[in-house]
Design a protein around this motif. Sequence first.
Motif, mmCIF file in Angstrom:
data_model
loop_
_atom_site.group_PDB
_atom_site.id
_atom_site.type_symbol
_atom_site.label_atom_id
_atom_site.label_comp_id
_atom_site.label_asym_id
_atom_site.label_seq_id
_atom_site.Cartn_x
_atom_site.Cartn_y
_atom_site.Cartn_z
ATOM 1 N N LEU A 50 0.821 -1.201 0.000
ATOM 2 C CA LEU A 50 0.000 0.000 0.000
ATOM 3 C C LEU A 50 0.859 1.257 0.000
ATOM 4 C CD1 LEU A 50 -2.631 -1.149 2.640
ATOM 5 C CD2 LEU A 50 -2.739 -1.385 0.148
ATOM 6 N N ASP A 51 0.268 2.370 -0.443
ATOM 7 C CA ASP A 51 0.991 3.645 -0.489
ATOM 8 C C ASP A 51 1.491 4.078 0.878
ATOM 9 O OD1 ASP A 51 0.734 3.894 -3.180
ATOM 10 O OD2 ASP A 51 -0.946 5.288 -3.126
ATOM 11 N N SER A 52 0.798 3.676 1.911
ATOM 12 C CA SER A 52 1.164 4.076 3.268
ATOM 13 C C SER A 52 2.433 3.392 3.757
ATOM 14 C CB SER A 52 0.014 3.739 4.228
ATOM 15 O OG SER A 52 -0.215 2.341 4.236
ATOM 16 N N GLY A 53 2.935 2.437 2.967
ATOM 17 C CA GLY A 53 4.099 1.675 3.392
ATOM 18 C C GLY A 53 3.740 0.393 4.114
ATOM 19 N N THR A 54 2.453 0.218 4.383
ATOM 20 C CA THR A 54 1.982 -1.012 5.009
ATOM 21 C C THR A 54 1.582 -2.015 3.939
ATOM 22 O OG1 THR A 54 -0.278 -0.175 5.149
ATOM 23 C CG2 THR A 54 1.181 0.264 7.024
ATOM 24 N N THR A 55 1.185 -3.178 4.380
ATOM 25 C CA THR A 55 0.753 -4.219 3.443
ATOM 26 C C THR A 55 -0.631 -4.719 3.819
ATOM 27 O OG1 THR A 55 1.778 -5.997 4.727
ATOM 28 C CG2 THR A 55 3.128 -4.960 2.994
ATOM 29 N N LYS A 56 -1.297 -5.285 2.847
ATOM 30 C CA LYS A 56 -2.585 -5.931 3.057
ATOM 31 C C LYS A 56 -2.504 -7.325 2.439
ATOM 32 C CE LYS A 56 -7.042 -6.604 3.730
ATOM 33 N NZ LYS A 56 -7.653 -6.721 5.082
ATOM 34 N N THR A 57 -2.710 -8.341 3.245
ATOM 35 C CA THR A 57 -2.668 -9.716 2.743
ATOM 36 C C THR A 57 -4.082 -10.218 2.501
ATOM 37 O OG1 THR A 57 -0.593 -10.204 3.876
ATOM 38 C CG2 THR A 57 -1.935 -12.074 3.205
ATOM 39 N N LEU A 58 -4.342 -10.604 1.273
ATOM 40 C CA LEU A 58 -5.634 -11.145 0.884
ATOM 41 C C LEU A 58 -5.607 -12.657 1.007
ATOM 42 C CD1 LEU A 58 -6.234 -9.123 -2.410
ATOM 43 C CD2 LEU A 58 -6.754 -8.440 -0.062
ATOM 44 N N GLN A 59 -6.721 -13.224 1.402
ATOM 45 C CA GLN A 59 -6.888 -14.674 1.383
ATOM 46 C C GLN A 59 -8.146 -14.987 0.589
ATOM 47 O OE1 GLN A 59 -7.907 -17.227 4.946
ATOM 48 N NE2 GLN A 59 -5.874 -18.064 4.513
ATOM 49 N N LEU A 60 -7.954 -15.645 -0.533
ATOM 50 C CA LEU A 60 -9.042 -15.922 -1.462
ATOM 51 C C LEU A 60 -9.389 -17.396 -1.435
ATOM 52 C CD1 LEU A 60 -7.713 -13.851 -4.504
ATOM 53 C CD2 LEU A 60 -9.236 -13.079 -2.674
ATOM 54 N N HIS A 61 -10.655 -17.672 -1.212
ATOM 55 C CA HIS A 61 -11.108 -19.059 -1.220
ATOM 56 C C HIS A 61 -11.467 -19.458 -2.643
ATOM 57 C CE1 HIS A 61 -14.488 -22.147 -0.353
ATOM 58 N NE2 HIS A 61 -13.323 -22.760 -0.456
ATOM 59 N N GLY A 62 -10.937 -20.596 -3.081
ATOM 60 C CA GLY A 62 -11.262 -21.129 -4.400
ATOM 61 C C GLY A 62 -11.118 -22.634 -4.391
ATOM 62 N N PHE A 63 -10.746 -23.190 -5.545
ATOM 63 C CA PHE A 63 -10.637 -24.634 -5.682
ATOM 64 C C PHE A 63 -9.326 -25.010 -6.352
ATOM 65 C CE2 PHE A 63 -15.056 -23.638 -5.219
ATOM 66 C CZ PHE A 63 -15.500 -24.606 -4.325
ATOM 67 N N LYS A 64 -8.873 -26.200 -6.084
ATOM 68 C CA LYS A 64 -7.596 -26.663 -6.603
ATOM 69 C C LYS A 64 -7.596 -26.682 -8.123
ATOM 70 C CE LYS A 64 -6.744 -29.459 -2.493
ATOM 71 N NZ LYS A 64 -6.613 -30.837 -1.940
ATOM 72 N N LEU A 65 -6.421 -26.421 -8.686
ATOM 73 C CA LEU A 65 -6.284 -26.349 -10.131
ATOM 74 C C LEU A 65 -6.694 -27.640 -10.810
ATOM 75 C CD1 LEU A 65 -5.307 -24.473 -12.423
ATOM 76 C CD2 LEU A 65 -3.028 -25.482 -12.129
ATOM 77 N N ASP A 66 -6.451 -28.775 -10.175
ATOM 78 C CA ASP A 66 -6.760 -30.058 -10.800
ATOM 79 C C ASP A 66 -8.092 -30.643 -10.342
ATOM 80 O OD1 ASP A 66 -6.056 -30.615 -8.219
ATOM 81 O OD2 ASP A 66 -4.593 -32.189 -8.698
ATOM 82 N N SER A 67 -8.941 -29.809 -9.760
ATOM 83 C CA SER A 67 -10.231 -30.301 -9.276
ATOM 84 C C SER A 67 -11.273 -30.323 -10.388
ATOM 85 C CB SER A 67 -10.734 -29.416 -8.127
ATOM 86 O OG SER A 67 -11.048 -28.119 -8.615
ATOM 87 N N GLU A 68 -12.327 -31.084 -10.180
ATOM 88 C CA GLU A 68 -13.426 -31.120 -11.143
ATOM 89 C C GLU A 68 -14.114 -29.765 -11.243
ATOM 90 O OE1 GLU A 68 -16.141 -34.227 -10.270
ATOM 91 O OE2 GLU A 68 -14.722 -35.838 -10.723
ATOM 92 N N GLU A 69 -14.142 -29.020 -10.127
ATOM 93 C CA GLU A 69 -14.755 -27.690 -10.136
ATOM 94 C C GLU A 69 -14.064 -26.775 -11.140
ATOM 95 O OE1 GLU A 69 -15.889 -29.706 -6.503
ATOM 96 O OE2 GLU A 69 -13.961 -29.429 -7.495
#
Length: 247
Positions: A50-69
Motif C-alpha cells: 500500500l501507499d502508506s508503506g503497510t501491506t494488506k494480505t488477501l486470502q481468497l477461497h477457491g478450488f484446486k487447479l486439478d479439481s473437477e470444479e
Amino acid sequence: MEREEQEWIESPDGWGTKEVCRANDDDGDGCIDLFGNDDPNEYFTFTIQLDSGTTKTLQLHGFKLDSEETDRSTGVTLWQAAPRLASFLQIHPEVCRGKSVLELGAGLGLCGITAHYLGAQSVMMTDGDTQTLQQMRENVRQNCDDNHISCRQLIWGSPHMENFVIQQGKYDTVVGADVIYTHDSVQPLLDTVACLLERPHGQFVLSRFSKWNNVDDEIVIDAAKQRHLTCTRPSEGIFIFQWDEIC
C-alpha cells in the motif's frame, strides 16, 4: 437484494450457456455434481503493498487447479495471469487510483480487490459464470470492508453488455487476466470492452499467461484494432489497449 442472473458456466473447452446440475438435484439424470469431489478447496494468499508503506494480505477461497470444479468452471481457481496483473497494478497504481475500474472475468476477485486497495474510486467485478460469482462475492466479503466494490454478472456481447452499460455506465479502466480461452470468446470480449470503456482516455489492461486453444496474441490485437483500440506491451504478458486518435 439478490440479482436475477442467467445460469451460465465457462469451461476451458467452450464458451456459452451450459446446463448445470445443483448438488441438491434429486432427479438422478446423470449430471455431475460440480462440488462433489473430496476436499477440492484451496486458499490463495496475495500481499498488496500500500501507499502508506503497510501491506494488506488477501486470502481468497477457491478450488484446486486439478479439481473437477476448475475443470468445469474456469473462474473458481487462481490462474497465473491474475497475480501478474495484480503485481503490474501495484507498480503502476495510477492505472487505478481515483478511477472507475471494471474487471472482466474477475474469477476469485484478486485484481479487482487489488485495484480497490490501490485507491480506485469504484470497482465493479464481473463474471458471466454463476458458480464463479458465488466465490467472488464471498472473497469480497472476507477481504473488503466498505461498499466501493461490487460484483455483477456480465456475459460478453450484445444485448447483455448493452443493458449493463445502461445500468452501470462506462469505466475509466477495464482489466482482465487470462480471460481468453477460445477463439469464439475474442470478439465478444472486445465488443464488451469497446462498449464499456470511456472515451477518449480509457484503457483496457489485459494479462495473459497461457494461450488457451492456440489463441495467439496477434488475434486479440487485430480484433482490438477493428474496434479502434491500439496496443502497447509494457511488460511480459501485459497488454494495454487505448483508443486511437480518430476516436
